[in-house]
Design an enzyme around this catalytic site. Sequence first.
Site, PDB file in Angstrom:
ATOM      1  N   PRO A  66       0.819  -1.212   0.000  1.00 33.33           N
ATOM      2  CA  PRO A  66       0.000   0.000   0.000  1.00 33.33           C
ATOM      3  C   PRO A  66       0.857   1.268   0.000  1.00 33.33           C
ATOM      4  O   PRO A  66       0.360   2.346  -0.311  1.00 33.33           O
ATOM      5  CB  PRO A  66      -0.838  -0.118   1.278  1.00 33.33           C
ATOM      6  CG  PRO A  66      -0.189  -1.169   2.111  1.00 33.33           C
ATOM      7  CD  PRO A  66       0.612  -2.038   1.198  1.00 33.33           C
ATOM      8  N   GLU A  87       3.114  -6.712   8.433  1.00 33.77           N
ATOM      9  CA  GLU A  87       3.411  -5.296   8.181  1.00 33.77           C
ATOM     10  C   GLU A  87       4.375  -5.109   7.009  1.00 33.77           C
ATOM     11  O   GLU A  87       4.866  -4.010   6.780  1.00 33.77           O
ATOM     12  CB  GLU A  87       3.986  -4.638   9.432  1.00 33.77           C
ATOM     13  CG  GLU A  87       3.057  -4.681  10.649  1.00 33.77           C
ATOM     14  CD  GLU A  87       1.722  -3.986  10.386  1.00 33.77           C
ATOM     15  OE1 GLU A  87       1.735  -2.835   9.917  1.00 33.77           O
ATOM     16  OE2 GLU A  87       0.676  -4.602  10.659  1.00 33.77           O
ATOM     17  N   ARG A  89      -3.935  -9.578 -20.051  1.00 35.44           N
ATOM     18  CA  ARG A  89      -4.857  -9.284 -21.148  1.00 35.44           C
ATOM     19  C   ARG A  89      -4.230  -8.401 -22.212  1.00 35.44           C
ATOM     20  O   ARG A  89      -4.785  -8.264 -23.306  1.00 35.44           O
ATOM     21  CB  ARG A  89      -6.174  -8.701 -20.629  1.00 35.44           C
ATOM     22  CG  ARG A  89      -6.042  -7.379 -19.947  1.00 35.44           C
ATOM     23  CD  ARG A  89      -7.368  -6.943 -19.331  1.00 35.44           C
ATOM     24  NE  ARG A  89      -8.375  -6.541 -20.314  1.00 35.44           N
ATOM     25  CZ  ARG A  89      -8.347  -5.396 -20.977  1.00 35.44           C
ATOM     26  NH1 ARG A  89      -7.376  -4.530 -20.802  1.00 35.44           N
ATOM     27  NH2 ARG A  89      -9.299  -5.097 -21.854  1.00 35.44           N
ATOM     28  N   ASP A 129     -10.585   0.734 -24.214  1.00 34.02           N
ATOM     29  CA  ASP A 129     -10.563   0.557 -22.757  1.00 34.02           C
ATOM     30  C   ASP A 129     -10.565   1.915 -22.071  1.00 34.02           C
ATOM     31  O   ASP A 129      -9.851   2.811 -22.496  1.00 34.02           O
ATOM     32  CB  ASP A 129      -9.273  -0.127 -22.279  1.00 34.02           C
ATOM     33  CG  ASP A 129      -9.215  -1.609 -22.608  1.00 34.02           C
ATOM     34  OD1 ASP A 129     -10.230  -2.158 -23.059  1.00 34.02           O
ATOM     35  OD2 ASP A 129      -8.130  -2.184 -22.406  1.00 34.02           O
TER      36      ASP A 129
HETATM   37 CL1  6GU Z   1      -0.356  -3.830  -3.170  1.00 31.42          CL
HETATM   38  N1  6GU Z   1      -1.046  -4.406  -0.672  1.00 31.42           N
HETATM   39  C1  6GU Z   1      -1.813  -4.247   0.408  1.00 31.42           C
HETATM   40  N2  6GU Z   1      -1.595  -5.015   1.470  1.00 31.42           N
HETATM   41  N3  6GU Z   1      -2.787  -3.353   0.489  1.00 31.42           N
HETATM   42  C2  6GU Z   1      -2.993  -2.604  -0.592  1.00 31.42           C
HETATM   43  C3  6GU Z   1      -2.247  -2.730  -1.763  1.00 31.42           C
HETATM   44  C4  6GU Z   1      -1.252  -3.641  -1.774  1.00 31.42           C
HETATM   45  N4  6GU Z   1      -2.683  -1.827  -2.649  1.00 31.42           N
HETATM   46  C5  6GU Z   1      -3.674  -1.186  -2.050  1.00 31.42           C
HETATM   47  N5  6GU Z   1      -3.865  -1.643  -0.812  1.00 31.42           N
END
Ligand code: 6GU
Length: 269
Positions: free
Chosen positions: A88, A115, A157, A172
């Site tokens: 994230p 984590e 894809r 797209d």
């Molecule tokens: Cl790539 N990993 C995690 N754990 N949460 C996320 C993410 C990735 N992308 C958005 N939220």
Amino acid sequence: MRLDVVTIFPEYLEPLNVSLVGKARARGLLDVRVHDLRQWTHDRHNTVDDTPYGGGPGMVMKPEPWGEALDTIIASQEGDPVVVVPTPSGRPFDQATAVELAEKPWLIFTPARYEGIDRRVVDEYGERFEVRELSIGDYVLAGGEAPVLVMVEAVARLLPGVLGNAESHRDDSFAPGAMADLLEGPVYTKPPLWRGRGIPEVLLSGHHGRIARWRRDQAFLRTARYRPDLIERCDPAALDADDRKLLTELGWAERPDGRFGRTAEGMEE
Ligand code: 6GU
């Protein structure tokens, strides 16, 4: 293209056997290998995590299993992979990223739980290979496996021969080019009347010019409502006179630089 995924939940990647990606594998267009990270542990409990230095909540994935896993996988074939680290805290994964990754011969995905992975793993492999830390959106998931499924589908894809029709990506939403950076509008199929609901007359007209214009108007209506940020970013050179007229009617105003911005009227709902 070769794809390796290293995870403590290999079952989570089962969807890679299904549908578009599954078919691409069956047809030999994709070579997907899912590995259990715990095979590179050496203690009785197959430990992959430990407490964080400096304290704090949760656990951190230990570097040694990742190092052994990546060394083994990288040594199994000639050439340099791109290492994709789902997190994230990464750069946003978008269509342009998918297009770039689709051009690479070999991707290794390292979805983490807890984590995240000890930082030294990214530092170590980042010195030897291209490493991409990527996030699929502004929300937090419990692990990187679902993001791997998302990224693999977006990349697969785009590979030559995976979709039946090469034209399929052209319109797209977010494809570079023609309908650039507009959301796609509604689509319809048979029957022509369903629960009293008909088909927009123009789609039955056979008038290709009017149909293309209607589709573009629908794309603007949808984008203005759901993704006004995309309208604000829109390259003024990509807007024709009809586009400008429609946006003005929707309460948008042309700025001195030719880009459009929302007026008070356009901010409603
Ligand atoms: Cl790539 N990993 C995690 N754990 N949460 C996320 C993410 C990735 N992308 C958005 N939220």
